[in-house]
Design a protein around this motif. Structure first.
Motif, short mmCIF file in Angstrom:
data_model
loop_
_atom_site.label_atom_id
_atom_site.label_comp_id
_atom_site.label_asym_id
_atom_site.label_seq_id
_atom_site.Cartn_x
_atom_site.Cartn_y
_atom_site.Cartn_z
N MET A 163 -40.34 10.43 75.19
CA MET A 163 -40.53 11.76 75.78
C MET A 163 -40.84 11.66 77.27
O MET A 163 -40.40 12.50 78.06
CB MET A 163 -41.67 12.47 75.05
CG MET A 163 -41.31 12.95 73.66
SD MET A 163 -40.10 14.31 73.70
CE MET A 163 -41.12 15.61 74.38
N SER A 164 -41.60 10.65 77.65
CA SER A 164 -41.93 10.47 79.06
C SER A 164 -40.67 10.20 79.88
O SER A 164 -40.48 10.74 80.97
CB SER A 164 -42.92 9.31 79.22
OG SER A 164 -43.25 9.12 80.57
N ASP A 165 -39.78 9.37 79.32
CA ASP A 165 -38.51 9.12 80.01
C ASP A 165 -37.68 10.39 80.12
O ASP A 165 -37.04 10.64 81.15
CB ASP A 165 -37.70 8.05 79.25
CG ASP A 165 -38.33 6.66 79.35
OD1 ASP A 165 -39.15 6.46 80.26
OD2 ASP A 165 -37.99 5.80 78.52
N LEU A 166 -37.69 11.20 79.07
CA LEU A 166 -36.94 12.45 79.09
C LEU A 166 -37.50 13.39 80.16
O LEU A 166 -36.74 14.02 80.91
CB LEU A 166 -37.03 13.12 77.72
CG LEU A 166 -36.42 14.52 77.60
CD1 LEU A 166 -34.93 14.50 77.92
CD2 LEU A 166 -36.65 15.10 76.21
N MET A 167 -38.82 13.48 80.27
CA MET A 167 -39.43 14.36 81.25
C MET A 167 -39.19 13.89 82.68
O MET A 167 -39.26 14.69 83.62
CB MET A 167 -40.94 14.48 80.99
CG MET A 167 -41.28 15.22 79.72
SD MET A 167 -43.08 15.28 79.44
CE MET A 167 -43.13 16.04 77.82
N ASP A 168 -38.91 12.60 82.84
CA ASP A 168 -38.61 12.08 84.18
C ASP A 168 -37.22 12.49 84.66
O ASP A 168 -36.94 12.43 85.86
CB ASP A 168 -38.71 10.55 84.20
CG ASP A 168 -40.16 10.07 84.25
OD1 ASP A 168 -41.01 10.85 84.72
OD2 ASP A 168 -40.42 8.94 83.82
N THR A 169 -36.36 12.90 83.73
CA THR A 169 -35.01 13.32 84.13
C THR A 169 -35.07 14.72 84.72
O THR A 169 -36.01 15.49 84.47
CB THR A 169 -34.06 13.33 82.94
OG1 THR A 169 -34.45 14.34 82.00
CG2 THR A 169 -34.04 11.97 82.24
N HIS A 170 -34.07 15.05 85.51
CA HIS A 170 -34.02 16.38 86.13
C HIS A 170 -33.98 17.46 85.06
O HIS A 170 -34.73 18.44 85.13
CB HIS A 170 -32.78 16.46 87.02
CG HIS A 170 -32.61 17.78 87.69
ND1 HIS A 170 -33.32 18.16 88.80
CD2 HIS A 170 -31.82 18.86 87.37
CE1 HIS A 170 -32.98 19.38 89.16
NE2 HIS A 170 -32.07 19.83 88.30
#
Length: 524
Positions: free
Chosen positions: A389-396
């Motif tokens: 989820m953290s990686d997903l939130m880092d995306t635009h």
């Protein structure tokens, strides 16, 4: 003897939701009485922020100034929290800029940054500020209590509803002893353990609780031993800040016992030491509460002459700060509709749209809060999920999705119509005369905005039996030629081609008036 007074609307519960509803009802001409069981406003620490739909509702009623004043004082307090040991607190301007990058959290993941959103994202044109404003619930209640007093709303404190009787003509409410109050409609805004909901038999399905949570404002002997912000541990989760002394703990060992007992210093200290694993002591307690995560929602928000709003209609965990905002949205949606019915300006079936519009919004919030509880659980599987989820939130795209989800940008009503703005909050248009569109909603009516410059839509509003203010102006870069906006700020009709196609139908639907095509007006 004179017959006892029958009120248009009786509101049970004088918290922020009940007060907001009473203000909206009174603004639209209804005779309203608020009954609140507490003798003084509840200063217990609860919700801490308001989101975009709430901020824009306050903007439409000219209530932003007190919020802005509170924000100025709050920034100084946050600056103290961020000060490094032995160093002066950072300048308030530095804190303000840093706060601009905080778009809330999802399950304790503070990755959401509204400054990364595209400036030309059409979802952002409903506001000119951050998606969240830090403002404790007690301050919101004080703001709305002052507003209610200005409007002449009668609020009776220390009066608890104990019995509710209904008939075809109205509702009779018994308060404590022999006093009975009569009203045409009753709205339960009396919280998650609503007496009104229980007395009138609303179905309240949902999921059972699994956590014990505490939130408090305290004095700690060694606060530097606690991490700032949200921290997940092998036991649960704890929060320290953003203001000095604010703590929150979450344990996954079932719901709390003794919900009605006072929260003690020892109870808070035990929970904080257990979850944080730090040797800290709580020396004083200013305010404290327990909470859990049962998530329930009534199947319908109305049963005859009784309606529900706020926590009386839906309960969930407090994560993401959704509850207060959800309740304010209920009040704003219901207020103008119920006032129109009791004042004879609309048929009773207008009240059915309250459930159809607000029920899906709350159902989505329950999903959001359940997901956050799952994302905060201890254990390696949840840790892996949080990493993803953290990686997903880092995306635009991920950042935009969650900022708009928590900030309330994504809320829509299914109002039909073929224009993309219909069913969403109105854009915050800046008009040629120096006003914004929101400035024209202070009196609470409908607004028909004619941006063609020809004043050609005014004739369509003639004869409507609700207040429809026609504003003729220009707006830069909007691409619009006309908008019809309901009193709650939601767009009911829009065009870009300069015609009035669909406007008579929209006016007829929402103002409950037969709007005939005026002589000489063109619909295509």
């Amino acid at each position: 003897m004179r017959e006892p007074k029958t009120w248009d609307v009786l509101v049970a519960g004088g918290g922020p939701v009940g007060l907001m509803l009473a203000c909206e009802l009174r603004l639209h001409g209804a005779d309203v009485l608020v009954l609140e069981r507490l003798t003084e406003p509840d200063a217990t620490i609860k919700a801490g922020s308001v989101n975009v739909p709430t901020l824009e509702a306050f903007r439409r009623r000219d209530l932003l100034a007190p919020i802005e004043r509170f924000q100025a004082g709050m920034l100084a307090s946050v600056a103290q929290m961020w000060a490094e040991p032995g160093k002066p607190a950072p300048d308030v301007t530095v804190v303000r800029e840093r706060m601009r990058t905080v778009g809330g959290h999802f399950g304790g993941l503070f990755k959401l940054d509204p400054t990364r959103l595209d400036a030309d994202d059409p979802d952002l044109d409903i506001t000119d500020g951050n998606p969240l404003a830090v403002m404790p619930q007690i301050e919101v209640e004080r703001l709305l209590a002052d507003r209610a007093a200005e409007l002449g709303v009668e609020v009776r404190r220390g009066v608890a509803v104990t019995e509710v009787d209904r008939d075809d003509d109205g509702v009779s409410v018994r308060c404590g002893g022999a006093e009975v109050i009569r009203a045409r409609y009753l709205v339960g805004c009396d919280g998650g353990r609503s007496i009104v909901r229980r007395q009138t038999g609303f179905d309240f399905p949902g999921t059972d609780p699994c956590i014990t949570g505490h939130q408090a404002m305290v004095t700690i002997d060694h606060p530097e031993r606690l991490s700032k912000g949200w921290t997940r541990t092998e036991i649960g989760t704890y929060v320290h800040g953003p203001m000095p002394g604010r703590i929150l703990t979450v344990e996954y060992d079932g719901p709390p016992t003794g919900r009605d007992l006072p929260v003690t210093r020892e109870e808070l200290e035990t929970s904080l030491r257990k979850v944080s694993g730090q040797d800290v002591r709580i020396t004083a307690v200013e305010s404290a509460t327990r909470f859990t995560d049962n998530a329930r929602q009534v199947t319908a928000y109305r049963k005859g002459r009784v309606l529900l709003a706020g926590d009386a209609a839906h309960v969930h965990s407090p994560f993401g700060g959704q509850g207060l905002n959800l309740g304010i949205g209920d009040a704003v949606n219901l207020g103008w509709k119920l006032a129109a019915v009791v004042r004879g300006r609309a048929d009773v079936d207008l009240l059915d749209t309250y459930t159809t519009e607000r029920h899906p919004i709350a159902a989505r919030v329950l999903e959001i809060t359940r997901a956050q509880v799952a994302l905060m659980r201890p254990g390696p599987h949840t840790t892996a999920l949080r990493d993803v989820m953290s990686d997903l939130m880092d995306t635009h795209e991920g950042n935009a999705c969650f900022v708009k989800l928590i900030g309330g940008f994504a809320q829509r009503y299914d109002l039909g119509g073929d224009h993309p703005l219909v069913g969403r909050l109105m854009p915050l248009l800046r008009l040629a005369d120096g006003t914004t569109l929101a400035d024209h909603f202070h009196d609470g009516g409908f607004v028909l905005l004619d941006l063609s410059g020809a004043d050609q839509l005014r004739a369509f509003a003639t004869g409507t039996d609700q207040c429809v203010k026609v504003v003729t102006s220009k707006a830069e870069s909007s691409g619009l030629s006309g908008l019809l906006v309901r009193p709650d700020g939601y767009v009911a009709w829009g065009r870009e081609d300069g015609t009035a196609e669909g406007l008579p139908e929209a006016l007829s639907r929402w103002t409950r008036t037969s709007c005939q095509q005026p002589v000489g007006a063109s619909r295509s």
